[in-house]
Design a protein around this motif. Structure first.
Motif, mmCIF file in Angstrom:
data_model
loop_
_atom_site.group_PDB
_atom_site.id
_atom_site.type_symbol
_atom_site.label_atom_id
_atom_site.label_comp_id
_atom_site.label_asym_id
_atom_site.label_seq_id
_atom_site.Cartn_x
_atom_site.Cartn_y
_atom_site.Cartn_z
ATOM 1 N N HIS A 12 0.994 -1.176 -0.094
ATOM 2 C CA HIS A 12 0.167 -0.057 0.125
ATOM 3 C C HIS A 12 0.862 1.248 0.055
ATOM 4 O O HIS A 12 1.375 1.600 0.981
ATOM 5 N N HIS A 44 -4.837 6.508 -5.103
ATOM 6 C CA HIS A 44 -6.200 6.687 -5.053
ATOM 7 C C HIS A 44 -6.998 6.824 -6.303
ATOM 8 O O HIS A 44 -6.814 7.754 -7.133
ATOM 9 N N GLU A 69 -6.144 2.363 -4.615
ATOM 10 C CA GLU A 69 -6.904 2.314 -3.470
ATOM 11 C C GLU A 69 -8.276 3.098 -3.704
ATOM 12 O O GLU A 69 -8.452 4.359 -4.262
ATOM 13 N N HIS A 80 -12.065 3.015 2.437
ATOM 14 C CA HIS A 80 -10.982 2.838 1.423
ATOM 15 C C HIS A 80 -10.825 1.069 1.133
ATOM 16 O O HIS A 80 -10.597 0.269 2.032
ATOM 17 N N HIS A 195 -6.920 -0.404 6.010
ATOM 18 C CA HIS A 195 -6.973 0.127 7.383
ATOM 19 C C HIS A 195 -8.512 0.317 7.995
ATOM 20 O O HIS A 195 -8.836 1.363 8.076
ATOM 21 N N ASP A 252 1.340 2.348 3.755
ATOM 22 C CA ASP A 252 0.342 3.626 3.464
ATOM 23 C C ASP A 252 1.367 4.715 3.084
ATOM 24 O O ASP A 252 0.984 5.849 3.465
HETATM 25 FE FE FE Z 1 -6.887 5.131 2.791
#
Ligand code: FE
Ligand code: AMP
Ligand code: FE
Ligand code: ZN
Length: 287
Positions: A12, A44, A69, A80, A195, A252
Motif C-alpha cells: 500500500h 487513490h 485504493e 478505502h 486500514h 500507506d
Molecule cells: Fe486510505
C-alpha cells in the motif's frame, strides 16, 4: 503458476499520481533502497502510475503489484478498498473511477471556495500543488495551506482547518463498499479492505457489513497498518479467521506527505502469492 518470492512486501503506497509526493519512478527507487522485494502501487482511484512504475520496477529489479485504493462510502463513513491486479481497461471500473475523480475535483474547488471566505487561498494555489491529472484530495489543499503559511504541515491542516468539524470540508461521491468489491472482482482484481480499524471498534464497519463484503468477494483485511488501533486489530484478526480472509500489512507511504515509512509494516510472501493467484485482471511485474 504460483508467484514465488522472498523478501519484504509493502502492499500500500502512493505516488504523485494521487496524494504521494514522489513520481512512480522515484517511489520504486525509494522502495528498492528500503529493501522492499515486492511493492504495490495503490494510488487513490487511479491506475495512471502503473506504466511508469512498471518500467521502473523492471529496471530496478523489484516486483511490482499494480493496484489502486478505491474510495467508497458506507453511510457517513469513508471506506478505502485496496484493489490489486485489476484489469485497468475494464469499462465499469474506468467509468466509476472517472466519476469519483470528477467529484473529488468539484468538491475540492468548493472546499477552496469555502476556505477563501476566511483565508487567503485560491484554486490556483491548490493546482500548483498537484501534478496534472492527479487524483485531487484534501492533501493537496493542505499543501496549498502550507505554501501560504497558514498551517505548518499536512497533519496540522488535517487536525485543524480541514477537519470536518470546522465546516469547510464535505464528502465527495463514492460508491457503496459492496458495489466496489463486486466491481473490483468483475475487473479480475483482488479486493482488500484498507486500514479498517483506524478509529477502533466503535468506528469500524459492523460485522454484518464486513460479512456483506465477504459475500461480495472480499479477499483480505489490511490488519498491520499504523492507524488501526490495537483493539481494532484484535477484532480484525478474529474476522479474518472467521471468514477466511487473508491478513496484510503495509505502510500507506505517501512520500513526504505523511510520516509513514516504507516497509514499516509488511505482508507475508505466502499471502502475496495468494493474492496474485486470485487475480485474473493483470499480472505482477517482475524483472
Ligand atoms: Fe486510505
Ligand atoms: P480526501 O480523500 O480528500 O478526503 O483526503 C483523505 C486523504 O488524506 C487520505 O487518503 C490520506 O492519505 C490523507 N490524510 C489523512 N490524514 C492525514 C494526515 N494527518 N496527514 C497527511 N495526510 C493525511
Ligand atoms: Fe492518501
Ligand atoms: Zn492509502
Amino acid at each position: 503458476m504460483t508467484f514465488v518470492l522472498r523478501g519484504p512486501a509493502d502492499l500500500h503506497t502512493h505516488s504523485a499520481v494521487s496524494d504521494g509526493t514522489q513520481s512512480p519512478r522515484e517511489l520504486v527507487s525509494a522502495a528498492a533502497r528500503a529493501g522492499i522485494a515486492t511493492l504495490a502501487l495503490t494510488d487513490h482511484d487511479s491506475t495512471a502510475g502503473w506504466e511508469e512504475a512498471s518500467s521502473a520496477a523492471r529496471e530496478t529489479g523489484i516486483a511490482l503489484i499494480p493496484g489502486m485504493e478505491l474510495s467508497t462510502r458506507h453511510g457517513h463513513r469513508s471506506v478505502h478498498l485496496l484493489a490489486y491486479l485489476v484489469d485497468p481497461d475494464n469499462r465499469a471500473l474506468l467509468d466509476e473511477t472517472a466519476r469519483i475523480r470528477e467529484s473529488r475535483l468539484t468538491r475540492a474547488e468548493r472546499i477552496v471556495e469555502n476556505l477563501s471566505a476566511d483565508f487567503l487561498i485560491s484554486w490556483d494555489d491548490v493546482r500548483d500543488q498537484a501534478q496534472p491529472g492527479a487524483t485531487i484530495g484534501r492533501p493537496h489543499i493542505a499543501d496549498a495551506l502550507v505554501a501560504r503559511g497558514i498551517v505548518t504541515d499536512r497533519s496540522a491542516a488535517f487536525d485543524g482547518i480541514l477537519h470536518p468539524s470546522r465546516g469547510y470540508v464535505f464528502p465527495h461521491y463514492a460508491p457503496d463498499p459492496v458495489t466496489a468489491v463486486a466491481l473490483v472482482r468483475a475487473a479480475g482484481g483482488v479486493p482488500v479492505l484498507a486500514h479498517p480499524a483506524t478509529t477502533g471498534r466503535s468506528g469500524m464497519l459492523s460485522e454484518t457489513s464486513i460479512r456483506a463484503l465477504v459475500d461480495a468477494g472480499l479477499f483480505g483485511l489490511e490488519i498491520e497498518h499504523r492507524e488501526n488501533t490495537p483493539e481494532g486489530k484484535a477484532t480484525l484478526r478474529a474476522y479474518a479467521r472467521r471468514y477466511g480472509l487473508v491478513s496484510t500489512g503495509s505502510s500507506d507511504y505517501h512520500g513526504a506527505g505523511k510520516p509513514n515509512a516504507l516497509a514499516e509494516n509488511t505482508t507475508d510472501p505466502e499471502v502475496v502469492a495468494q493474492i496474485v493467484d486470485a487475480a485474473t485482471g493483470w499480472s505482477p511485474v517482475r524483472a
